[in-house]
Design a protein around this motif. Structure first.
Motif, PDB file in Angstrom:
ATOM      1  N   SER A 318       0.892  -1.145  -0.157  1.00 41.37           N
ATOM      2  CA  SER A 318      -0.191  -0.030   0.004  1.00 41.37           C
ATOM      3  C   SER A 318       0.855   1.452  -0.007  1.00 41.37           C
ATOM      4  O   SER A 318       2.133   1.265   0.282  1.00 41.37           O
ATOM      5  CB  SER A 318      -0.858   0.013   1.122  1.00 41.37           C
ATOM      6  OG  SER A 318      -0.280   0.642   2.261  1.00 41.37           O
ATOM      7  N   PRO A 319       0.364   2.214  -0.285  1.00 39.53           N
ATOM      8  CA  PRO A 319       0.968   3.849  -0.247  1.00 39.53           C
ATOM      9  C   PRO A 319       1.803   3.766   0.853  1.00 39.53           C
ATOM     10  O   PRO A 319       2.617   4.635   1.426  1.00 39.53           O
ATOM     11  CB  PRO A 319      -0.127   4.894  -0.639  1.00 39.53           C
ATOM     12  CG  PRO A 319      -1.076   4.194  -1.580  1.00 39.53           C
ATOM     13  CD  PRO A 319      -0.941   2.648  -0.900  1.00 39.53           C
ATOM     14  N   ILE A 320       1.039   3.328   2.371  1.00 36.06           N
ATOM     15  CA  ILE A 320       1.837   3.446   3.453  1.00 36.06           C
ATOM     16  C   ILE A 320       3.048   2.634   3.584  1.00 36.06           C
ATOM     17  O   ILE A 320       4.161   3.115   4.127  1.00 36.06           O
ATOM     18  CB  ILE A 320       0.763   2.973   4.693  1.00 36.06           C
ATOM     19  CG1 ILE A 320      -0.392   3.988   4.770  1.00 36.06           C
ATOM     20  CG2 ILE A 320       1.591   2.967   6.252  1.00 36.06           C
ATOM     21  CD1 ILE A 320      -1.448   3.456   5.608  1.00 36.06           C
ATOM     22  N   GLY A 321       3.085   1.368   2.996  1.00 34.27           N
ATOM     23  CA  GLY A 321       4.301   0.542   2.861  1.00 34.27           C
ATOM     24  C   GLY A 321       5.189   1.144   2.192  1.00 34.27           C
ATOM     25  O   GLY A 321       6.441   1.145   2.319  1.00 34.27           O
ATOM     26  N   GLN A 322       4.820   1.845   1.053  1.00 34.94           N
ATOM     27  CA  GLN A 322       5.683   2.335   0.099  1.00 34.94           C
ATOM     28  C   GLN A 322       6.363   3.780   0.784  1.00 34.94           C
ATOM     29  O   GLN A 322       7.539   3.833   0.683  1.00 34.94           O
ATOM     30  CB  GLN A 322       5.123   2.941  -1.076  1.00 34.94           C
ATOM     31  CG  GLN A 322       4.628   1.866  -2.150  1.00 34.94           C
ATOM     32  CD  GLN A 322       5.664   1.602  -3.187  1.00 34.94           C
ATOM     33  OE1 GLN A 322       6.989   1.522  -2.688  1.00 34.94           O
ATOM     34  NE2 GLN A 322       5.324   1.258  -4.416  1.00 34.94           N
ATOM     35  N   ALA A 323       5.648   4.367   1.455  1.00 32.38           N
ATOM     36  CA  ALA A 323       6.158   5.465   2.356  1.00 32.38           C
ATOM     37  C   ALA A 323       7.427   4.927   2.995  1.00 32.38           C
ATOM     38  O   ALA A 323       8.338   5.611   3.523  1.00 32.38           O
ATOM     39  CB  ALA A 323       5.238   6.308   3.055  1.00 32.38           C
ATOM     40  N   ALA A 324       7.120   3.725   3.740  1.00 29.91           N
ATOM     41  CA  ALA A 324       8.134   3.310   4.702  1.00 29.91           C
ATOM     42  C   ALA A 324       9.165   3.053   3.776  1.00 29.91           C
ATOM     43  O   ALA A 324      10.501   2.904   4.513  1.00 29.91           O
ATOM     44  CB  ALA A 324       7.172   2.146   5.415  1.00 29.91           C
ATOM     45  N   ASN A 325       8.979   2.222   2.617  1.00 35.78           N
ATOM     46  CA  ASN A 325      10.192   2.138   2.032  1.00 35.78           C
ATOM     47  C   ASN A 325      11.099   3.477   1.831  1.00 35.78           C
ATOM     48  O   ASN A 325      12.185   3.461   1.537  1.00 35.78           O
ATOM     49  CB  ASN A 325       9.685   1.479   0.875  1.00 35.78           C
ATOM     50  CG  ASN A 325       9.545  -0.108   0.412  1.00 35.78           C
ATOM     51  OD1 ASN A 325       9.775  -0.832   1.254  1.00 35.78           O
ATOM     52  ND2 ASN A 325       8.582  -0.376  -0.447  1.00 35.78           N
ATOM     53  N   TYR A 343      -0.731   2.826  -8.785  1.00 37.05           N
ATOM     54  CA  TYR A 343      -1.985   2.118  -8.160  1.00 37.05           C
ATOM     55  C   TYR A 343      -3.092   2.677  -9.087  1.00 37.05           C
ATOM     56  O   TYR A 343      -3.024   3.565  -9.753  1.00 37.05           O
ATOM     57  CB  TYR A 343      -2.294   2.760  -6.827  1.00 37.05           C
ATOM     58  CG  TYR A 343      -1.026   2.523  -5.750  1.00 37.05           C
ATOM     59  CD1 TYR A 343      -1.016   1.369  -5.130  1.00 37.05           C
ATOM     60  CD2 TYR A 343       0.149   3.154  -5.638  1.00 37.05           C
ATOM     61  CE1 TYR A 343       0.039   0.951  -4.214  1.00 37.05           C
ATOM     62  CE2 TYR A 343       1.058   2.997  -4.530  1.00 37.05           C
ATOM     63  CZ  TYR A 343       0.904   1.838  -4.091  1.00 37.05           C
ATOM     64  OH  TYR A 343       1.821   1.307  -3.052  1.00 37.05           O
ATOM     65  N   PRO A 344      -4.170   1.891  -8.807  1.00 38.81           N
ATOM     66  CA  PRO A 344      -5.445   2.182  -9.562  1.00 38.81           C
ATOM     67  C   PRO A 344      -5.944   3.526  -9.134  1.00 38.81           C
ATOM     68  O   PRO A 344      -5.643   3.761  -7.827  1.00 38.81           O
ATOM     69  CB  PRO A 344      -6.398   0.733  -9.245  1.00 38.81           C
ATOM     70  CG  PRO A 344      -5.532   0.003  -8.767  1.00 38.81           C
ATOM     71  CD  PRO A 344      -4.099   0.351  -8.143  1.00 38.81           C
ATOM     72  N   GLU A 345      -6.817   4.118  -9.897  1.00 36.87           N
ATOM     73  CA  GLU A 345      -7.291   5.347  -9.377  1.00 36.87           C
ATOM     74  C   GLU A 345      -8.009   5.445  -7.813  1.00 36.87           C
ATOM     75  O   GLU A 345      -7.862   6.229  -7.135  1.00 36.87           O
ATOM     76  CB  GLU A 345      -8.287   5.971 -10.474  1.00 36.87           C
ATOM     77  CG  GLU A 345      -8.737   7.590 -10.202  1.00 36.87           C
ATOM     78  CD  GLU A 345      -7.396   8.483 -10.124  1.00 36.87           C
ATOM     79  OE1 GLU A 345      -7.631   9.261  -9.212  1.00 36.87           O
ATOM     80  OE2 GLU A 345      -6.512   8.109 -10.779  1.00 36.87           O
ATOM     81  N   ASP A 346      -8.848   4.132  -7.623  1.00 34.99           N
ATOM     82  CA  ASP A 346      -9.643   4.220  -6.530  1.00 34.99           C
ATOM     83  C   ASP A 346      -8.947   4.379  -5.231  1.00 34.99           C
ATOM     84  O   ASP A 346      -9.116   4.428  -4.221  1.00 34.99           O
ATOM     85  CB  ASP A 346     -10.592   2.826  -6.477  1.00 34.99           C
ATOM     86  CG  ASP A 346     -11.866   3.004  -7.348  1.00 34.99           C
ATOM     87  OD1 ASP A 346     -12.005   4.191  -7.683  1.00 34.99           O
ATOM     88  OD2 ASP A 346     -12.331   2.152  -7.624  1.00 34.99           O
ATOM     89  N   THR A 347      -7.451   3.574  -5.606  1.00 39.72           N
ATOM     90  CA  THR A 347      -6.801   3.347  -4.470  1.00 39.72           C
ATOM     91  C   THR A 347      -6.624   5.084  -3.631  1.00 39.72           C
ATOM     92  O   THR A 347      -6.536   5.224  -2.484  1.00 39.72           O
ATOM     93  CB  THR A 347      -5.199   3.120  -4.656  1.00 39.72           C
ATOM     94  OG1 THR A 347      -5.405   1.757  -5.188  1.00 39.72           O
ATOM     95  CG2 THR A 347      -3.958   3.029  -3.604  1.00 39.72           C
ATOM     96  N   TRP A 348      -6.385   6.157  -4.595  1.00 37.83           N
ATOM     97  CA  TRP A 348      -5.930   7.529  -4.130  1.00 37.83           C
ATOM     98  C   TRP A 348      -7.187   7.938  -3.306  1.00 37.83           C
ATOM     99  O   TRP A 348      -7.172   9.111  -2.763  1.00 37.83           O
ATOM    100  CB  TRP A 348      -5.546   8.265  -5.278  1.00 37.83           C
ATOM    101  CG  TRP A 348      -4.323   7.649  -5.998  1.00 37.83           C
ATOM    102  CD1 TRP A 348      -4.369   7.490  -7.077  1.00 37.83           C
ATOM    103  CD2 TRP A 348      -3.185   7.444  -5.386  1.00 37.83           C
ATOM    104  NE1 TRP A 348      -3.123   6.995  -7.454  1.00 37.83           N
ATOM    105  CE2 TRP A 348      -2.228   6.945  -6.303  1.00 37.83           C
ATOM    106  CE3 TRP A 348      -2.503   7.421  -4.025  1.00 37.83           C
ATOM    107  CZ2 TRP A 348      -1.001   6.474  -6.185  1.00 37.83           C
ATOM    108  CZ3 TRP A 348      -1.233   7.186  -3.780  1.00 37.83           C
ATOM    109  CH2 TRP A 348      -0.535   6.533  -4.862  1.00 37.83           C
ATOM    110  N   ARG A 349      -8.388   7.307  -3.278  1.00 41.01           N
ATOM    111  CA  ARG A 349      -9.707   7.764  -2.723  1.00 41.01           C
ATOM    112  C   ARG A 349      -9.574   7.435  -1.151  1.00 41.01           C
ATOM    113  O   ARG A 349     -10.199   7.978  -0.562  1.00 41.01           O
ATOM    114  CB  ARG A 349     -10.865   7.228  -3.077  1.00 41.01           C
ATOM    115  CG  ARG A 349     -11.176   7.865  -4.696  1.00 41.01           C
ATOM    116  CD  ARG A 349     -12.535   7.372  -5.172  1.00 41.01           C
ATOM    117  NE  ARG A 349     -12.728   8.169  -6.477  1.00 41.01           N
ATOM    118  CZ  ARG A 349     -12.311   7.645  -7.989  1.00 41.01           C
ATOM    119  NH1 ARG A 349     -11.799   6.304  -7.706  1.00 41.01           N
ATOM    120  NH2 ARG A 349     -12.599   8.159  -8.904  1.00 41.01           N
TER     121      ARG A 349
END
Length: 402
Positions: A318-325, A343-349
């Motif tokens: 997820s974007p949270i895990g990416q931020a930790a990376n 990511y798919p567009e819905d993820t950013w919602r």
């Protein structure tokens, strides 16, 4: 700062994510990513049923002690489910501790060691020409590194290549999703794909390819030799990773740089490969590698032996895990490259990140914590949808590594 609750939120905004939320008695909230593609509910159960009840009342500032409690306090250790669950808890603790101090996590890790993080995207196509068109478009966007995959002629499906005109997403709602594989066809095809890429696009960028565990050690060595003239940045996961010593065979046969580790989960999984210098890049992501607390130790060991990072950054983190990376990427001395699939567009919602991707590089700002907002109300509008990764069979029907 005592832990008041530990909750697990599983949702599917475009794809499935497992998020852990830790709240403290002074009103702080931290989020962590425990997504394990196709096994999200196993991680959710591990956290909710076995760990969360034991952490209520604990001092949230004692990140190292809580990590040791979750790992050493359990008789059944390691493995992807356990380490992803521990990682989610660990990320959430780093997130809320940094918020308590009003600083980004990378400040707690020692501060920036570079000005930006070089990222690579996935370039794919059903033909060589289509893959090269995609690659050329990414270069025009400013990317300095590319991973190139294409359909193997005669093989109906291919890792890294979308089915039809859809965006590539390996997890499927078709259970079981069975793909067909032909190693010989791949061995014939890949050198031609890489040669065509360099002939068409030149050498002014870093070139990567993912073998996805499909070759034997001797085949991987053979392939590496064929790719040496094209100055690969790395050949990823050329052979299954259970046997670390197998990479000694690969290393003895080729000088092509090797990147492995996205299915490794602890320092014990990679200790031999690192200390014997059998690989060049380590790809364990924070989400699957026990969190920031454990992965920073793995990367410190790798640095001693001249091995650099290449943390997995597929869309099943997820974007949270990416931020930790990214927090580690910015602070470690042995950064190599960062995967960023998108990511798919819905993820950013559901997830609102404060990191920036522009011109093929990632930068972070001073947002406290990991720098990703999680909208729980939006997440509730995307109930969990079960999906699973495919399985591979050879033409004769025998099982093979996916």
């Amino acid at each position: 700062m005592r832990i008041e609750s530990v909750d697990v939120l599983v949702c599917s905004p475009g794809r499935a994510f497992c998020t852990v939320r830790i709240a403290t008695d002074d009103g702080l909230v931290g989020y962590g990513d425990g997504t394990l593609n196709g096994r999200e509910l196993a991680v959710a159960s591990y956290v909710a049923d076995h760990v969360a009840p034991t952490l209520v009342g604990a001092d949230a500032s004692r990140i190292n002690d809580i990590w040791q409690y979750c790992y050493r306090g359990a008789y059944w250790r390691r493995g992807p489910v356990t380490m992803s669950a521990i990682s989610a808890i660990d990320q959430a603790l780093w997130d809320l501790n940094a918020k308590a101090l009003g600083v980004p996590v990378h400040r707690l890790l020692g501060g920036r060691a570079r000005d930006f993080i070089t990222a690579y995207p996935h370039c794919t196509g059903h033909t060589v020409e289509a893959a090269l068109t995609d690659a050329a478009a990414r270069l025009a966007e400013g990317y300095r590194a590319l991973r190139v995959q294409a359909q193997v002629p005669g093989v109906p499906t291919a890792y890294g290549v979308a089915r039809g005109d859809e965006e590539y997403e390996p997890a499927s709602s078709v259970l079981p999703d069975v793909e067909e594989w032909d190693t010989g066809a791949y061995l014939d095809f890949l050198p031609e794909l890489i040669r065509a890429t360099r002939d068409e696009l030149g050498y002014g960028f870093e070139l990567l390819h993912d073998g996805h565990h499909r070759l034997s050690p001797s085949q991987a060595g053979w392939m590496g030799r064929r790719l040496e003239p094209y100055r690969m940045f790395w050949l990823e996961d050329p052979t299954p990773e259970e046997d670390q010593r197998a990479f000694a065979t690969v290393r003895s046969l080729t000088s092509c740089p090797i990147a492995v580790g996205e299915v490794w989960n602890s320092v014990h999984d990679c200790q031999h490969a690192i200390t014997e210098r059998l690989i060049d890049y380590i790809r364990i992501p924070v989400t699957h590698g026990g969190g920031l607390t454990h992965l920073r130790q793995i990367l410190a060991l790798a640095d001693v032996y001249g091995i650099r990072s290449g943390l997995q950054g597929a869309s099943d983190i997820s974007p949270i895990g990416q931020a930790a990376n990214f927090a580690l990427d910015w602070t470690i001395p042995n950064f190599g490259m960062q995967e960023y699939m998108g990511y798919p567009e819905d993820t950013w919602r559901v997830f609102t990140p404060h990191y920036r991707l522009e011109g093929g590089v990632i930068t972070l700002d001073g947002t406290p914590g990991l720098g990703v907002e999680f909208d729980e109300e939006a997440a509730a509008r995307y109930p969990y949808e079960p999906r699973s990764l495919p399985v591979n069979r050879l033409r004769d029907g025998g099982m093979y590594d996916w």
